[in-house]
Motif scaffolding. Sequence first.
Motif, PDB file in Angstrom:
ATOM      1  N   LEU A   1       0.836  -1.203   0.000  1.00 50.71           N
ATOM      2  CA  LEU A   1       0.000   0.000   0.000  1.00 50.71           C
ATOM      3  C   LEU A   1       0.870   1.251   0.000  1.00 50.71           C
ATOM      4  CD1 LEU A   1      -2.776  -1.023   2.565  1.00 50.71           C
ATOM      5  CD2 LEU A   1      -3.045  -0.743   0.097  1.00 50.71           C
ATOM      6  N   LYS A   2       2.026   1.155   0.627  1.00 47.33           N
ATOM      7  CA  LYS A   2       2.943   2.289   0.639  1.00 47.33           C
ATOM      8  C   LYS A   2       3.350   2.670  -0.782  1.00 47.33           C
ATOM      9  CE  LYS A   2       7.090   1.395   2.029  1.00 47.33           C
ATOM     10  NZ  LYS A   2       8.238   1.077   2.937  1.00 47.33           N
ATOM     11  N   GLN A   3       3.623   1.692  -1.625  1.00 55.00           N
ATOM     12  CA  GLN A   3       4.007   1.971  -3.006  1.00 55.00           C
ATOM     13  C   GLN A   3       2.856   2.613  -3.781  1.00 55.00           C
ATOM     14  OE1 GLN A   3       5.064  -1.991  -3.925  1.00 55.00           O
ATOM     15  NE2 GLN A   3       7.215  -1.787  -3.303  1.00 55.00           N
ATOM     16  N   ILE A   4       1.633   2.154  -3.528  1.00 48.72           N
ATOM     17  CA  ILE A   4       0.458   2.759  -4.166  1.00 48.72           C
ATOM     18  C   ILE A   4       0.343   4.226  -3.749  1.00 48.72           C
ATOM     19  CG2 ILE A   4      -2.065   2.718  -4.290  1.00 48.72           C
ATOM     20  CD1 ILE A   4      -0.814   0.408  -5.755  1.00 48.72           C
ATOM     21  N   ARG A   5       0.570   4.489  -2.464  1.00 47.77           N
ATOM     22  CA  ARG A   5       0.501   5.864  -1.966  1.00 47.77           C
ATOM     23  C   ARG A   5       1.565   6.729  -2.624  1.00 47.77           C
ATOM     24  NH1 ARG A   5       2.701   7.545   3.721  1.00 47.77           N
ATOM     25  NH2 ARG A   5       2.034   9.715   3.877  1.00 47.77           N
ATOM     26  N   TYR A   6       2.784   6.204  -2.789  1.00 44.76           N
ATOM     27  CA  TYR A   6       3.853   6.973  -3.417  1.00 44.76           C
ATOM     28  C   TYR A   6       3.541   7.242  -4.883  1.00 44.76           C
ATOM     29  CZ  TYR A   6       6.694   5.809   0.714  1.00 44.76           C
ATOM     30  OH  TYR A   6       7.189   5.670   1.985  1.00 44.76           O
ATOM     31  N   PHE A   7       3.000   6.235  -5.558  1.00 41.20           N
ATOM     32  CA  PHE A   7       2.622   6.388  -6.964  1.00 41.20           C
ATOM     33  C   PHE A   7       1.618   7.524  -7.123  1.00 41.20           C
ATOM     34  CE2 PHE A   7      -0.600   4.677 -10.158  1.00 41.20           C
ATOM     35  CZ  PHE A   7       0.000   5.270 -11.254  1.00 41.20           C
ATOM     36  N   LEU A   8       0.604   7.559  -6.275  1.00 46.69           N
ATOM     37  CA  LEU A   8      -0.418   8.605  -6.360  1.00 46.69           C
ATOM     38  C   LEU A   8       0.168   9.979  -6.041  1.00 46.69           C
ATOM     39  CD1 LEU A   8      -3.440   6.791  -4.676  1.00 46.69           C
ATOM     40  CD2 LEU A   8      -3.301   7.568  -7.046  1.00 46.69           C
ATOM     41  N   ALA A   9       1.076  10.048  -5.082  1.00 46.98           N
ATOM     42  CA  ALA A   9       1.661  11.336  -4.713  1.00 46.98           C
ATOM     43  C   ALA A   9       2.461  11.930  -5.857  1.00 46.98           C
ATOM     44  CB  ALA A   9       2.547  11.162  -3.479  1.00 46.98           C
ATOM     45  N   VAL A  10       3.253  11.109  -6.536  1.00 48.69           N
ATOM     46  CA  VAL A  10       4.041  11.615  -7.667  1.00 48.69           C
ATOM     47  C   VAL A  10       3.111  12.034  -8.808  1.00 48.69           C
ATOM     48  CG1 VAL A  10       5.779  11.028  -9.406  1.00 48.69           C
ATOM     49  CG2 VAL A  10       6.053  10.226  -7.041  1.00 48.69           C
ATOM     50  N   ALA A  11       2.096  11.225  -9.086  1.00 47.55           N
ATOM     51  CA  ALA A  11       1.171  11.542 -10.169  1.00 47.55           C
ATOM     52  C   ALA A  11       0.429  12.844  -9.898  1.00 47.55           C
ATOM     53  CB  ALA A  11       0.172  10.397 -10.347  1.00 47.55           C
ATOM     54  N   GLU A  12       0.002  13.046  -8.642  1.00 44.13           N
ATOM     55  CA  GLU A  12      -0.777  14.237  -8.321  1.00 44.13           C
ATOM     56  C   GLU A  12       0.087  15.487  -8.250  1.00 44.13           C
ATOM     57  OE1 GLU A  12      -2.606  12.975  -4.708  1.00 44.13           O
ATOM     58  OE2 GLU A  12      -4.011  11.622  -5.728  1.00 44.13           O
ATOM     59  N   ASN A  13       1.349  15.340  -7.841  1.00 42.58           N
ATOM     60  CA  ASN A  13       2.228  16.499  -7.725  1.00 42.58           C
ATOM     61  C   ASN A  13       3.008  16.778  -9.008  1.00 42.58           C
ATOM     62  OD1 ASN A  13       2.480  17.599  -4.683  1.00 42.58           O
ATOM     63  ND2 ASN A  13       2.101  15.391  -4.616  1.00 42.58           N
ATOM     64  N   ARG A  14       3.054  15.757  -9.912  1.00 46.01           N
ATOM     65  CA  ARG A  14       3.804  15.867 -11.167  1.00 46.01           C
ATOM     66  C   ARG A  14       5.255  16.247 -10.924  1.00 46.01           C
ATOM     67  NH1 ARG A  14      -0.217  18.584 -15.683  1.00 46.01           N
ATOM     68  NH2 ARG A  14      -1.932  17.084 -15.389  1.00 46.01           N
ATOM     69  N   SER A  15       5.768  15.770  -9.781  1.00 51.08           N
ATOM     70  CA  SER A  15       7.154  16.090  -9.427  1.00 51.08           C
ATOM     71  C   SER A  15       7.597  15.130  -8.339  1.00 51.08           C
ATOM     72  CB  SER A  15       7.257  17.535  -8.928  1.00 51.08           C
ATOM     73  OG  SER A  15       8.470  17.735  -8.239  1.00 51.08           O
ATOM     74  N   PHE A  16       8.766  14.508  -8.548  1.00 47.17           N
ATOM     75  CA  PHE A  16       9.306  13.648  -7.493  1.00 47.17           C
ATOM     76  C   PHE A  16       9.720  14.496  -6.291  1.00 47.17           C
ATOM     77  CE2 PHE A  16       9.274  10.443 -10.686  1.00 47.17           C
ATOM     78  CZ  PHE A  16       9.395   9.221 -10.032  1.00 47.17           C
TER      79      PHE A  16
END
Length: 317
Positions: free
Chosen positions: A9-24
């Motif tokens: 679930l942590k990886q899913i959360r990270y995936f969504l954060a990068v997608a929503e922020n459009r920035s690592f």
Amino acid sequence: MDAIDRLSLKQIRYFLAVAENRSFRQAALRLNLTQPTLSNQISLLEEILGMPLFERTKNGTTTTVAGRELLVNARRIQEESRSFIARAENLVSGGVGTHRLGVPPTLGPYLLPWILTPVHHRYQDLKLYVREEVPSDLEIGLLNGQYDLILSTLPINSSELTVMPLFREPLKLIVSREHRLADKARIDRTDLLGEPILTISEHHLFHRQIIELCESIGAQVRRDYEGTSLDTLRQMVVMGMGSAFLPALYVKSEIRDEEELRIASVEGVNVMRHHAIVWRNSSANKGFYRQLTGEIRAIISRNLADVVIPIRGEPST
């Protein structure tokens, strides 16, 4: 190891954060991570899925076509995980789910009608599966996990159980209308010297209480005619087979017409039944059960203070 076993679930959360922020970089700040740590986790997720999820460009980070397709699923997974946690928190707090409640037959039928409806209004997702047993079996059943909590007459002996007193219940003398005491304005304990007193069968705790009461006032227990229930005791009194002491809640619930019976207090006799709500010390729902105890105490104080002696205030911690 299958991909599903490596996915978190942590990886899913990270995936969504990068997608929503459009920035690592921005996603790492939001997640309170270092950027290399976030990059490594996304790379691991891409390896598990076997596809790239992001493209790095001069203008930032863009989700790939495959990544965009997976965003809907990722959001659904995150929402379901939050729902899962919220459901677990509600179950721990105890306001939902089915809880197994044990009650004695000399208490449950005459107390529960007063408390179940207001408790249901307060906790609409709470269900109580109610069973009747004598107090000794209730205590054993609670310790064995047969019940989640019990309403019981004291004493409760096990140190593994939390006992929260609810109220004290007086006993009332009932005699038939043909009895010598039926029209006596004030009945004293001396009036009961040698009086035949009916009682319930011996496997009930109430039986022992009546035995002790009769011994203290010099009355005679009719062991040859023991009732199987409080109702049978009342009927035997009506038929003139003896007098009886009955719990005040039973009297309030079941004896509305005194044409056949006289209900009286006895001067010099102050016998009480002590009732409590009880649960295991180890119960995951003990926080909720303390809260429920406060609710039940308030209901009893509000509706039954003319019949019993409530324990007022919030339960102690």
